[in-house]
Design a protein around this motif. Structure first.
Motif, PDB file in Angstrom:
ATOM      1  N   LEU A 276      -5.383  -0.730   2.863  1.00  0.00           N
ATOM      2  CA  LEU A 276      -4.555  -1.933   1.955  1.00  0.00           C
ATOM      3  C   LEU A 276      -3.819  -1.405   0.616  1.00  0.00           C
ATOM      4  O   LEU A 276      -2.573  -1.924   0.728  1.00  0.00           O
ATOM      5  CB  LEU A 276      -5.425  -3.031   1.858  1.00  0.00           C
ATOM      6  N   ALA A 277      -4.549  -0.679  -0.120  1.00  0.00           N
ATOM      7  CA  ALA A 277      -3.842  -0.063  -1.258  1.00  0.00           C
ATOM      8  C   ALA A 277      -2.420   0.592  -0.834  1.00  0.00           C
ATOM      9  O   ALA A 277      -1.580   0.620  -1.639  1.00  0.00           O
ATOM     10  CB  ALA A 277      -4.903   0.747  -1.987  1.00  0.00           C
ATOM     11  N   ARG A 278      -2.897   1.354   0.184  1.00  0.00           N
ATOM     12  CA  ARG A 278      -1.565   2.146   0.908  1.00  0.00           C
ATOM     13  C   ARG A 278      -0.218   1.179   1.181  1.00  0.00           C
ATOM     14  O   ARG A 278       0.774   1.446   0.928  1.00  0.00           O
ATOM     15  CB  ARG A 278      -2.079   3.120   1.901  1.00  0.00           C
ATOM     16  N   LEU A 279      -0.863   0.206   2.026  1.00  0.00           N
ATOM     17  CA  LEU A 279       0.168  -0.591   2.517  1.00  0.00           C
ATOM     18  C   LEU A 279       0.925  -1.588   1.332  1.00  0.00           C
ATOM     19  O   LEU A 279       2.072  -1.930   1.201  1.00  0.00           O
ATOM     20  CB  LEU A 279      -0.303  -1.702   3.503  1.00  0.00           C
ATOM     21  N   ALA A 280       0.165  -1.837   0.137  1.00  0.00           N
ATOM     22  CA  ALA A 280       0.812  -2.034  -1.112  1.00  0.00           C
ATOM     23  C   ALA A 280       1.766  -1.324  -1.825  1.00  0.00           C
ATOM     24  O   ALA A 280       2.780  -1.799  -1.994  1.00  0.00           O
ATOM     25  CB  ALA A 280      -0.336  -2.519  -1.927  1.00  0.00           C
ATOM     26  N   GLU A 281       1.313   0.038  -1.797  1.00  0.00           N
ATOM     27  CA  GLU A 281       2.293   0.902  -2.312  1.00  0.00           C
ATOM     28  C   GLU A 281       3.683   0.814  -1.608  1.00  0.00           C
ATOM     29  O   GLU A 281       4.526   1.338  -2.168  1.00  0.00           O
ATOM     30  CB  GLU A 281       1.756   2.256  -2.224  1.00  0.00           C
ATOM     31  N   LEU A 282       3.620   0.805  -0.129  1.00  0.00           N
ATOM     32  CA  LEU A 282       4.642   0.695   0.785  1.00  0.00           C
ATOM     33  C   LEU A 282       5.339  -0.721   0.656  1.00  0.00           C
ATOM     34  O   LEU A 282       6.367  -1.005   1.735  1.00  0.00           O
ATOM     35  CB  LEU A 282       4.474   1.169   2.094  1.00  0.00           C
ATOM     36  N   HIS A 283       4.944  -1.783  -0.164  1.00  0.00           N
ATOM     37  CA  HIS A 283       5.544  -3.002  -0.441  1.00  0.00           C
ATOM     38  C   HIS A 283       5.552  -3.964   0.937  1.00  0.00           C
ATOM     39  O   HIS A 283       6.098  -4.854   1.071  1.00  0.00           O
ATOM     40  CB  HIS A 283       7.177  -2.763  -0.673  1.00  0.00           C
ATOM     41  N   TYR A 284       4.571  -3.664   1.597  1.00  0.00           N
ATOM     42  CA  TYR A 284       4.023  -4.580   2.898  1.00  0.00           C
ATOM     43  C   TYR A 284       3.180  -5.614   2.173  1.00  0.00           C
ATOM     44  O   TYR A 284       3.329  -6.954   2.560  1.00  0.00           O
ATOM     45  CB  TYR A 284       3.285  -4.033   3.738  1.00  0.00           C
ATOM     46  N   LEU A 285       2.468  -5.461   0.850  1.00  0.00           N
ATOM     47  CA  LEU A 285       1.439  -6.329   0.371  1.00  0.00           C
ATOM     48  C   LEU A 285       1.713  -6.467  -0.997  1.00  0.00           C
ATOM     49  O   LEU A 285       2.211  -5.293  -1.576  1.00  0.00           O
ATOM     50  CB  LEU A 285       0.032  -5.929   0.714  1.00  0.00           C
ATOM     51  N   ASP A 286       1.165  -7.307  -1.818  1.00  0.00           N
ATOM     52  CA  ASP A 286       0.970  -7.375  -3.270  1.00  0.00           C
ATOM     53  C   ASP A 286      -0.498  -7.444  -3.483  1.00  0.00           C
ATOM     54  O   ASP A 286      -1.078  -8.256  -2.686  1.00  0.00           O
ATOM     55  CB  ASP A 286       1.732  -8.438  -3.867  1.00  0.00           C
ATOM     56  N   SER A 287      -0.790  -6.542  -4.465  1.00  0.00           N
ATOM     57  CA  SER A 287      -2.251  -6.785  -4.945  1.00  0.00           C
ATOM     58  C   SER A 287      -2.542  -7.637  -6.027  1.00  0.00           C
ATOM     59  O   SER A 287      -1.752  -7.543  -7.067  1.00  0.00           O
ATOM     60  CB  SER A 287      -2.862  -5.514  -5.427  1.00  0.00           C
ATOM     61  N   LEU A 288      -3.345  -8.626  -6.025  1.00  0.00           N
ATOM     62  CA  LEU A 288      -3.660  -9.426  -7.149  1.00  0.00           C
ATOM     63  C   LEU A 288      -5.222  -9.836  -7.049  1.00  0.00           C
ATOM     64  O   LEU A 288      -5.736 -10.489  -6.269  1.00  0.00           O
ATOM     65  CB  LEU A 288      -3.046 -10.972  -6.946  1.00  0.00           C
ATOM     66  N   ASP A 289      -5.835  -9.541  -8.227  1.00  0.00           N
ATOM     67  CA  ASP A 289      -7.083  -9.935  -8.817  1.00  0.00           C
ATOM     68  C   ASP A 289      -8.156  -9.528  -7.622  1.00  0.00           C
ATOM     69  O   ASP A 289      -8.900 -10.451  -7.220  1.00  0.00           O
ATOM     70  CB  ASP A 289      -7.089 -11.447  -8.986  1.00  0.00           C
ATOM     71  N   GLY A 290      -7.947  -8.493  -7.055  1.00  0.00           N
ATOM     72  CA  GLY A 290      -9.074  -8.139  -5.830  1.00  0.00           C
ATOM     73  C   GLY A 290      -8.697  -8.571  -4.562  1.00  0.00           C
ATOM     74  O   GLY A 290      -9.569  -8.058  -3.537  1.00  0.00           O
ATOM     75  N   ARG A 291      -7.826  -9.232  -4.422  1.00  0.00           N
ATOM     76  CA  ARG A 291      -7.204  -9.676  -3.309  1.00  0.00           C
ATOM     77  C   ARG A 291      -5.805  -9.214  -2.619  1.00  0.00           C
ATOM     78  O   ARG A 291      -5.215  -8.624  -3.627  1.00  0.00           O
ATOM     79  CB  ARG A 291      -7.122 -11.296  -2.989  1.00  0.00           C
ATOM     80  N   TYR A 292      -5.242  -9.529  -1.549  1.00  0.00           N
ATOM     81  CA  TYR A 292      -4.027  -9.083  -1.186  1.00  0.00           C
ATOM     82  C   TYR A 292      -3.045 -10.141  -0.623  1.00  0.00           C
ATOM     83  O   TYR A 292      -3.591 -10.989  -0.040  1.00  0.00           O
ATOM     84  CB  TYR A 292      -4.107  -8.186  -0.316  1.00  0.00           C
ATOM     85  N   ARG A 293      -1.761 -10.008  -1.051  1.00  0.00           N
ATOM     86  CA  ARG A 293      -0.991 -11.192  -0.502  1.00  0.00           C
ATOM     87  C   ARG A 293       0.323 -10.305   0.333  1.00  0.00           C
ATOM     88  O   ARG A 293       0.546  -9.568  -0.404  1.00  0.00           O
ATOM     89  CB  ARG A 293      -0.490 -12.056  -1.614  1.00  0.00           C
ATOM     90  N   PHE A 294       0.598 -11.006   1.433  1.00  0.00           N
ATOM     91  CA  PHE A 294       1.788 -10.383   2.005  1.00  0.00           C
ATOM     92  C   PHE A 294       3.056 -10.283   0.837  1.00  0.00           C
ATOM     93  O   PHE A 294       3.304 -11.347   0.385  1.00  0.00           O
ATOM     94  CB  PHE A 294       2.110 -11.192   3.283  1.00  0.00           C
ATOM     95  N   HIS A 295       3.813  -9.382   0.963  1.00  0.00           N
ATOM     96  CA  HIS A 295       4.797  -9.365   0.156  1.00  0.00           C
ATOM     97  C   HIS A 295       5.727 -10.543   0.079  1.00  0.00           C
ATOM     98  O   HIS A 295       6.427 -10.793  -0.858  1.00  0.00           O
ATOM     99  CB  HIS A 295       5.649  -7.977   0.440  1.00  0.00           C
ATOM    100  N   HIS A 296       5.911 -10.945   1.369  1.00  0.00           N
ATOM    101  CA  HIS A 296       6.591 -12.240   1.450  1.00  0.00           C
ATOM    102  C   HIS A 296       5.887 -12.943   2.750  1.00  0.00           C
ATOM    103  O   HIS A 296       5.217 -12.538   3.597  1.00  0.00           O
ATOM    104  CB  HIS A 296       8.173 -12.050   1.849  1.00  0.00           C
ATOM    105  N   SER A 297       5.886 -14.513   2.587  1.00  0.00           N
ATOM    106  CA  SER A 297       5.321 -15.279   3.733  1.00  0.00           C
ATOM    107  C   SER A 297       5.889 -14.802   5.142  1.00  0.00           C
ATOM    108  O   SER A 297       5.223 -14.954   6.097  1.00  0.00           O
ATOM    109  CB  SER A 297       5.399 -16.528   3.392  1.00  0.00           C
TER     110      SER A 297
END
Length: 895
Positions: free
Chosen positions: A394-415
């Motif tokens: 998940l951290a790697r996918l966040a670096e690739l802009h698929y996800l955003d990291s927020l307060d220990g959780r993840y959110r899809f970069h866009h709905s």
């Protein structure tokens, strides 16, 4: 042995020879980027790292660099280069630049400045990916010292429907902190419990028994008032912005609340983002304090700059995206040189997903089942992988802009990224994942969210073939039934009928036997009863009763609920037949006596004793009420108070004011605390007895106490209190006070267009109009009378009040004058002598057990009619003895 290393770094495309990698290791990679990195390596000093322009642009926020200017690289010519310093410990993910939107930022700034002394709404709308969120983020960043209450709306079931209100109230804090949060906003300690109770109820944190006791209009008004005072308290401490994203997903009651808050007049800025169709669907219109910003696509220069920052600014990419920022970025990231461009934004997002390894793509699809935002542990559960491995992925996918990291959780970069990932799951796989999530996390999920996942697993036409060979499906359906029943019941407790009924209907569909079907129908009946939908509630009670009868046992709460809703005659379009009611009453009483539970029996008796809840109608069954009162002698104070309350109402219906006062005093002597709303209603009962008994000092005392309590309440309940202040002022002949109360009520009604007012507002407006008419101001009298509510007061009462309000302005009453003390005055002033005497006789009949006001005004009416017919000058002795001078003065007027 030690040696120094020189390093050159550049970023770009290269061709890798995999055969050479495994064998000779010669010339494994070729491409311009390899040449630049090699030349930088040769140019570097020992121990130095030189970085090329593309790599520098991609990493400039992650480390410190020293610019070297243009360096002459052999065979390549002058090239910008940087020497790497130290890498930063906290490295935020690099954000793409914010481009364009200068005009929109200026409009937001104008709205923000206007919100210093008023409520201002900004609705930012646009299709998905148009940059609504980024625009607001940039705007908020520019404002110093602003407090932001933020919430994000999502489709029903992904989060609880009231979750946006909880986010606004609590932020990242737990529900237990609500008391501290309210204390920060509300300075008056006496006001805090009331505000907290209404806020908690509206956000689904805790149901409020006090609000449950109110009518729908009063309840909505109280909730709105609590939010208004909360916002006002925060706004008094500094600039305040309430930001709700994606309100096109919001539940209707959440949308209504946000809309009404934005019209409250309190100094704050409400920013809503939504899809383009939202404004029309919600009935919102732009005004001087309502700004609508519809985001168009980016202009060509801004689009090109954004595409370049994402790595691909060719004309085809910019043209295909049509200025949509998300489409521009995803095309730039997904498009391979020489490949075909995706036709749609969803296609671009799909192409981006296709770039991932199968495991990563599957992980995102599993996470999409949870929703737009998810915890790593939940994603690991669905993927059946170790948490550590999932966290790294998940951290790697966040670096690739698929996800955003927020307060220990993840959110899809866009709905939309979530929607595309979810849509790629096969139907059977999707349903099994929903079932696994619901079953394994049942104890941790919001009931509404749990029900959503169970229905996604077991609802719809595909469930039959997906689960046809699964032996556990029966147990799964029982779990799903329980989840839907709990979720629907909770929504009914906070009076969210539009959410409660679909959940309870699904519970009924999932029920496996007659008992469960009865339970689901009973919950549905109670939900309709809470919302005063009498016809549907009565029908659902009877359907539940049939299911329970098939099991041999009907629960007492079914009878109690059906009997109570039957008394709310105003909630029915078609009243139940007398035969239906008699059958239910007899059956309920037999069941209550067989239960050997005195509380159930006492409540059954009082609910059976009355035909409706209107205190102005006929009295109840005295024998049933007397038995209930005897049974309640050993009850707890709360239940005893309820039974005595019904007893006092019956005595007032029969005009036994002395008896009603004794019962009210008995209720006062009971131990235990009474809620503020219940306390106010109890004082109003005392005040009504005092008014009819002609006890002006007691009436004035209760009126003062009720008005003091009401100042912290909403507009509707304030008129409940002010009506008794008006009764006191009229009795004393305080015409300036009546004028002030009438005009204040008029302003309150005009300033609260979404509040439904009852006959108490009508009394205040009618008394104010009468005071105007008495002093010759007919136009002012008509203006107040026109504001008397027309859709929340029955026809007779409305005609009574309007006739009384306008007769002093020379306007005759329409139709038959009602037999009330207002009607008696109207008949005398308009010289309808025969009708006046009929009314006087009716009032005199009602005066036998403590109704001194009735006897006094009846005598005065007879005197006035006799005088008009040539008799002696009226003295109004009885009215003047009790101090009701104003009524005497009104009866002396003629038109």
């Amino acid at each position: 042995m030690t040696f120094d290393v020189r390093i050159g770094v550049e970023t770009g495309d290269a061709v890798i020879d995999l055969t050479a990698t495994e064998g000779t290791h010669e010339q494994m990679s070729v491409g311009a980027v390899v040449n630049v990195a090699s030349r930088l390596c040769h140019q570097a000093d020992p121990g130095q790292v030189l970085v090329g322009p593309v790599a520098h642009r991609a990493t400039e926020e992650l480390a410190n660099f020293r610019a070297l200017g243009r360096v002459d690289l052999k065979g390549l010519g002058p090239t910008e280069a940087w020497a790497l310093g130290d890498v930063r410990e906290a490295v935020p993910r690099r954000r793409l630049p914010f481009v364009g939107r200068e005009a929109e930022l200026q409009l937001l700034g104008l709205a923000y400045r206007r919100a210093r002394d008023r409520s201002v709404l900004v609705l930012v709308s646009g299709p998905p990916g148009q940059g609504k969120t980024r625009l607001i983020e940039e705007f908020i960043t520019e404002q110093a010292g602003v407090r932001v209450l933020a919430a994000r709306c999502r489709p029903s079931g992904e989060i609880g429907a009231l979750e946006p209100l909880r986010e606004i109230l609590l932020g990242k804090r737990q529900p237990a902190a609500l008391g501290e949060i309210v204390a920060e906003a509300i300075l008056d300690p006496a006001e805090r419990p009331r505000v907290q109770d209404a806020l908690a109820h509206s956000a689904g944190i805790a149901a409020s028994p006090a609000l449950a006791a109110l009518g729908k209009d009063e309840r909505d008004d109280e909730i709105q008032n609590a939010w208004r005072r909360f916002i006002k308290g925060l706004a008094s401490q500094g600039p305040l912005v309430l930001w709700a994203e994606d309100v096109h997903w919001a539940a209707p009651d959440v949308t209504r609340l946000l809309d009404r808050l934005s019209l409250s007049g309190e100094p704050f800025l409400a920013i809503l983002t939504a899809r383009p169709e939202f404004a029309e669907a919600a009935g919102l219109r732009p005004t001087g304090d309502r700004f609508f910003i519809e985001l168009e696509g980016l202009e060509q220069p801004a689009a090109r700059a954004l595409a370049a920052s994402a790595g691909n600014s060719d004309d085809a990419t910019i043209s295909r995206a049509e200025g949509n920022p998300l489409f521009i970025v995803e095309l730039a990231r997904a498009h391979e040189p020489g490949g075909d461009l995706p036709v749609t934004l969803q296609g671009a997002l799909g192409a981006r997903l296709d770039e991932l390894k199968n495991d990563d793509r599957a992980l995102l699809a599993n996470a999409a089942v949870i929703g737009e935002t998810f915890a790593p542990a939940d994603a690991a559960l669905l993927a059946r992988l170790e948490l550590l491995a999932v966290s790294r992925a998940l951290a790697r996918l966040a670096e690739l802009h698929y996800l955003d990291s927020l307060d220990g959780r993840y959110r899809f970069h866009h709905s939309l990224m979530r929607d595309v990932a979810y849509g790629r799951l096969l139907i059977a796989d999707r349903m099994r994942l929903h079932a696994r999530y619901a079953h394994e996390l049942a104890s941790t999920l919001d009931p509404e969210v749990l029900a959503h996942h169970w229905w996604a697993a077991l609802g719809g036409p595909d469930a039959e073939w997906v689960w046809s060979t699964t032996p556990e499906v029966g147990a799964m359906r029982r779990e799903a039934f329980g989840a839907h029943l709990e979720a629907g019941t909770r929504q009914a407790e906070v009076f969210a009928l539009e959410r409660a009924i679909p959940l309870l209907e699904r519970a009924y569909a999932l029920a496996s036997d007659e008992r469960d079907r009865g339970v689901a129908k009973l919950a549905e009946a109670q939900a309709y009863a809470n919302d005063l939908r009498g016809d549907r509630s009565w029908r659902a009670f009877h359907e539940a009763r049939a299911h329970f009868k098939a099991t041999g046992t009907v629960p007492p709460e079914l009878y109690l609920g059906a009997l109570k809703v039957r008394m709310r005659v105003g909630a029915f379009k078609t009243l139940p037949s007398a035969a239906e009611v008699e059958e239910l009453v007899a059956e309920a009483e037999r069941a209550a006596r067989a239960s050997a539970d005195p509380v159930i029996l006492a409540r059954t008796l009082v609910y059976s004793a009355f035909k409706d809840m209107d205190p102005a109608t006929m009295k109840g069954d005295s024998a049933r009420i007397a038995e209930a009162v005897r049974l309640s002698e050993d009850f707890d104070p709360t239940t005893r108070r309820e039974i005595l309350g019904w007893h006092s109402q019956d005595l007032m219906r029969s005009d036994d004011l002395e008896g009603a006062l004794r019962v009210l005093d008995q209720m006062d002597s009971l131990p235990g605390n009474v809620g503020e709303l219940d306390g106010m209603e109890h004082l109003r009962a005392h005040a009504l007895v005092a008014l009819r008994a002609g006890d002006l000092p007691r009436l004035e005392d209760y009126a003062v106490r009720i008005v003091a309590m009401s100042r912290r309440m909403g507009p509707h309940l304030r008129t409940h209190a002010d009506a008794y202040a008006a009764h006191t002022a009229l009795a004393r002949g305080d015409w300036p006070k009546l004028l002030a109360l009438g005009e204040e009520t008029g302003r309150l009604v005009r300033g609260s267009p979404d509040t439904a007012f009852c006959s108490n507002a009508g009394i205040l407006l009618a008394y104010g109009a009468a005071a105007h008419g008495k002093t010759g101001r007919g136009n002012e009298a008509r203006a107040l009378a026109q504001q008397i509510p027309t859709n929340t007061i029955d026809d007779i009462s409305r005609r009574d009040l309007i006739g009384f309000a306008l007769v002093f302005a020379g306007i005759p009453a329409e139709g038959e004058i009602p037999p009330t003390y207002w009607g008696g005055v109207t008949a005398v002033v308009s010289r309808s002598h025969d009708r006046a005497l009929e009314i006087a006789n009716r009032l005199a009949e009602r005066s036998g057990r403590g109704g001194r006001f009735f006897s006094a005004i009846a005598a005065a009416i007879r005197e006035e009619v006799a005088h008009d017919r040539g008799g002696p000058e009226p003295t109004h002795k009885e009215l003047r003895e009790i101090g009701y001078i104003g009524w005497s003065e009104l009866l002396s007027a003629r038109v």
